[in-house]
Design a protein around this motif. Structure first.
Motif, short mmCIF file in Angstrom:
data_model
loop_
_atom_site.label_atom_id
_atom_site.label_comp_id
_atom_site.label_asym_id
_atom_site.label_seq_id
_atom_site.Cartn_x
_atom_site.Cartn_y
_atom_site.Cartn_z
N GLY A 303 29.01 -28.25 47.42
CA GLY A 303 29.59 -27.40 46.39
C GLY A 303 30.98 -27.84 46.00
N ARG A 304 31.77 -28.27 46.98
CA ARG A 304 33.13 -28.75 46.67
C ARG A 304 33.07 -29.99 45.78
N ARG A 305 32.12 -30.88 46.03
CA ARG A 305 31.98 -32.06 45.19
C ARG A 305 31.59 -31.68 43.77
N LEU A 306 30.68 -30.72 43.65
CA LEU A 306 30.28 -30.27 42.32
C LEU A 306 31.47 -29.68 41.57
N VAL A 307 32.21 -28.80 42.21
CA VAL A 307 33.36 -28.18 41.56
C VAL A 307 34.39 -29.24 41.17
N ALA A 308 34.64 -30.22 42.06
CA ALA A 308 35.59 -31.29 41.75
C ALA A 308 35.13 -32.10 40.54
N ASP A 309 33.84 -32.42 40.48
CA ASP A 309 33.30 -33.17 39.34
C ASP A 309 33.49 -32.39 38.04
N LEU A 310 33.25 -31.09 38.09
CA LEU A 310 33.38 -30.29 36.88
C LEU A 310 34.84 -30.11 36.48
N VAL A 336 31.35 -24.10 28.20
CA VAL A 336 30.53 -25.31 28.34
C VAL A 336 30.19 -25.57 29.80
N LEU A 337 31.12 -25.28 30.70
CA LEU A 337 30.81 -25.44 32.13
C LEU A 337 29.69 -24.50 32.56
N ARG A 338 29.69 -23.29 32.02
CA ARG A 338 28.64 -22.31 32.37
C ARG A 338 27.34 -22.58 31.64
N HIS A 339 27.44 -23.08 30.41
CA HIS A 339 26.25 -23.30 29.57
C HIS A 339 26.30 -24.73 29.01
N PRO A 340 25.80 -25.68 29.79
CA PRO A 340 25.92 -27.08 29.35
C PRO A 340 25.02 -27.46 28.19
N SER A 380 16.43 -26.38 15.14
CA SER A 380 17.76 -25.81 15.31
C SER A 380 18.67 -26.87 15.92
N ILE A 381 19.95 -26.68 15.76
CA ILE A 381 20.93 -27.65 16.28
C ILE A 381 21.49 -27.13 17.60
N LEU A 382 21.46 -27.97 18.60
CA LEU A 382 22.06 -27.66 19.89
C LEU A 382 23.02 -28.77 20.26
N TRP A 383 23.92 -28.44 21.17
CA TRP A 383 24.84 -29.44 21.72
C TRP A 383 24.74 -29.37 23.24
N GLN A 384 24.93 -30.50 23.88
CA GLN A 384 24.91 -30.53 25.34
C GLN A 384 26.12 -31.28 25.88
N ALA A 385 26.46 -30.94 27.14
CA ALA A 385 27.60 -31.57 27.81
C ALA A 385 27.06 -32.54 28.85
N PRO A 386 26.97 -33.83 28.53
CA PRO A 386 26.35 -34.79 29.46
C PRO A 386 27.02 -34.83 30.82
N GLN A 387 28.36 -34.71 30.86
CA GLN A 387 29.04 -34.78 32.16
C GLN A 387 28.66 -33.62 33.06
N VAL A 388 28.51 -32.43 32.48
CA VAL A 388 28.13 -31.27 33.28
C VAL A 388 26.69 -31.42 33.78
N LEU A 389 25.80 -31.84 32.89
CA LEU A 389 24.40 -32.02 33.29
C LEU A 389 24.28 -33.08 34.38
N THR A 390 25.04 -34.15 34.26
CA THR A 390 25.01 -35.20 35.28
C THR A 390 25.52 -34.67 36.62
N ALA A 391 26.63 -33.89 36.57
CA ALA A 391 27.18 -33.34 37.81
C ALA A 391 26.18 -32.40 38.49
N LEU A 392 25.49 -31.60 37.70
CA LEU A 392 24.50 -30.67 38.26
C LEU A 392 23.31 -31.43 38.84
N ASP A 393 22.85 -32.46 38.14
CA ASP A 393 21.72 -33.25 38.67
C ASP A 393 22.12 -34.02 39.92
N GLU A 394 23.35 -34.50 39.97
CA GLU A 394 23.81 -35.20 41.18
C GLU A 394 23.95 -34.24 42.35
N PHE A 395 24.38 -33.00 42.07
CA PHE A 395 24.40 -31.98 43.12
C PHE A 395 23.00 -31.78 43.69
N ALA A 396 22.02 -31.65 42.80
CA ALA A 396 20.63 -31.46 43.24
C ALA A 396 20.13 -32.66 44.02
#
Length: 411
Positions: A303-310, A336-340, A380-396
């Motif tokens: 969790g600390r690594r995830l928070v640091a990445d974000l 954006v951190l809450r909703h990537p 519809s148009i959506l936007w995503q935050a690649p860095q947040v998604l990557t951090a979450l996938d790396e956490f997993a």
């Protein structure tokens, strides 16, 4: 109360009440012609279901090493809760979602961060992602039980998890079993209590959950194992039981602001986790306390690594962002951190701004490198935050199974 004993005590004298058994007649719904002669003969014999011991007033005794490990893990949880609590606005939601995904993965329900984010905002997403979002709702219901655990609260957690299934929030009215065959409990690995016992079993568990004389992490571990032994629902027992851990940690004050993703630690050794539940039923409470303590240590590190990445991602965006001090783009960073994955309507709702101002804030974050445009459903148009998604996938990925567990799920 909790008592400690020396590590040399033999397993034969482990001071925890073991699960007993009772026989029941099995009433098969299968037509006789669908069964072989030997299978039909086996189904005519009684099966044995568990009888769980009453633990409301039972002394919780664990080895000194187990108590010490739980105390150290509790200290780490408390420290992490305080650290992240300073930035609670974005990270409470992030960590709760991460715990929900990890708890679901224990039951072989896996999904990437993007699919989960899509499901959360009502976009088309895969079935597993939809179920994980149900677990997010269950975890949210769990941490709202800070005043104490009761049967109504447990049913509420299950309803949030399993809705819209017809059995969501309802105690089972049939026998369930783990492992063995699909048509009877005779060869099961474990057969939980008969459904006629559930109300009394849960009342005893709730009485135990209200105690304050057992250290919080040990308390949560034992309550979780007892819940999994009772297995009060047709489906969703494992995920509801792990949500119960967080209800107790919050109720006991060990966590106050965030959900420590302990399931991410349990994922590292699911075989050990399932074995600890089996040992608990056999009369040894120490392994499940050890498993939860080890999981907590691992989850805090992850969790600390995830928070640091974000935090690093947010700092980079803030450095690149060019906007007036009163621009909606600045609070959008935390959204954006809450909703990537997000759209203009979500931004408008989260920030309380007009549609045009929501779009302008998004454009600022696109220019800052925080968001990229992607397609949504019905064009519809959506936007995503690649860095947040990557951090979450790396956490997993860091929490991914290192040792495979039993094929018999606890759910």
């Amino acid at each position: 109360m909790i008592e400690c004993y020396g590590d040399e005590m033999s397993s034969a004298s482990t001071p925890w009440p073991a699960t007993a058994g009772e026989e029941h007649r099995w009433r098969s719904s299968l037509p006789p012609e669908a069964l072989s002669r030997s299978a039909a003969e086996r189904l005519r014999r009684p099966y044995t279901s568990a009888v769980v011991p009453r633990i409301a007033d039972t002394d919780v005794r664990v080895p000194r090493a187990t108590a010490a490990a739980a105390e150290e893990a509790s200290r780490l949880i408390g420290d992490f809760d305080q650290e992240v609590g300073r930035n609670v606005a974005p990270f409470a939601a992030v960590l709760l979602r991460s715990e929900s995904a990890s708890s679901s993965q224990i039951e072989n329900l896996t999904s990437g961060a993007r699919q989960i984010a899509l499901a959360e905002i009502g976009e088309d997403a895969r079935a597993n992602a939809q179920q994980i979002v149900g677990n997010v709702r269950a975890m949210t219901a769990a941490v709202n039980l800070s005043e104490g655990v009761d049967i109504t609260g447990i049913l509420t957690m299950h309803d949030a998890l399993m809705s819209p299934a017809p059995y969501a929030g309802e105690l089972r009215t049939e026998q369930v079993w783990i492992g063995g065959t699909a048509y009877s409990p005779h060869d099961a690995v474990f057969t939980p209590p008969h459904h006629d016992r559930l109300t009394d079993d849960l009342a005893d568990l709730v009485a135990f959950a209200r105690r304050t004389d057992v250290p919080a992490l040990t308390h949560a571990a034992v309550a979780h194992a007892q819940f999994e032994t009772i297995h009060p629902f047709v489906d969703g027992n494992g995920r509801t039981g792990r949500a119960l851990i967080h209800a107790l940690l919050r109720h006991r004050g060990l966590t106050r602001t965030v959900t420590v993703p302990v399931s991410a630690g349990l994922l590292v050794d699911t075989e050990g986790y399932f074995s600890a539940l089996t040992a608990f039923r056999a009369g040894d409470a120490a392994p499940i306390v050890d498993a939860l303590s080890a999981a907590a240590v691992l989850s805090v590190s992850n969790g600390r690594r995830l928070v640091a990445d974000l935090l690093d991602a947010r700092a980079t965006w803030a450095a690149n962002l060019t906007a007036r001090a009163d621009s909606a783009a600045w609070p959008l960073l935390d959204v954006v951190l809450r909703h990537p994955v997000l759209g203009t309507e979500l931004v408008r709702e989260q920030l309380g701004v007009t549609q045009p101002n929501a779009r302008r804030a998004i454009d600022r974050l696109v220019d800052a490198g925080a968001l990229v445009e992607v397609g949504g459903r019905r064009r519809s148009i959506l936007w995503q935050a690649p860095q947040v998604l990557t951090a979450l996938d790396e956490f997993a990925a860091r929490a991914g199974r290192r040792r495979l567990g039993s094929p018999a799920s606890v759910d």
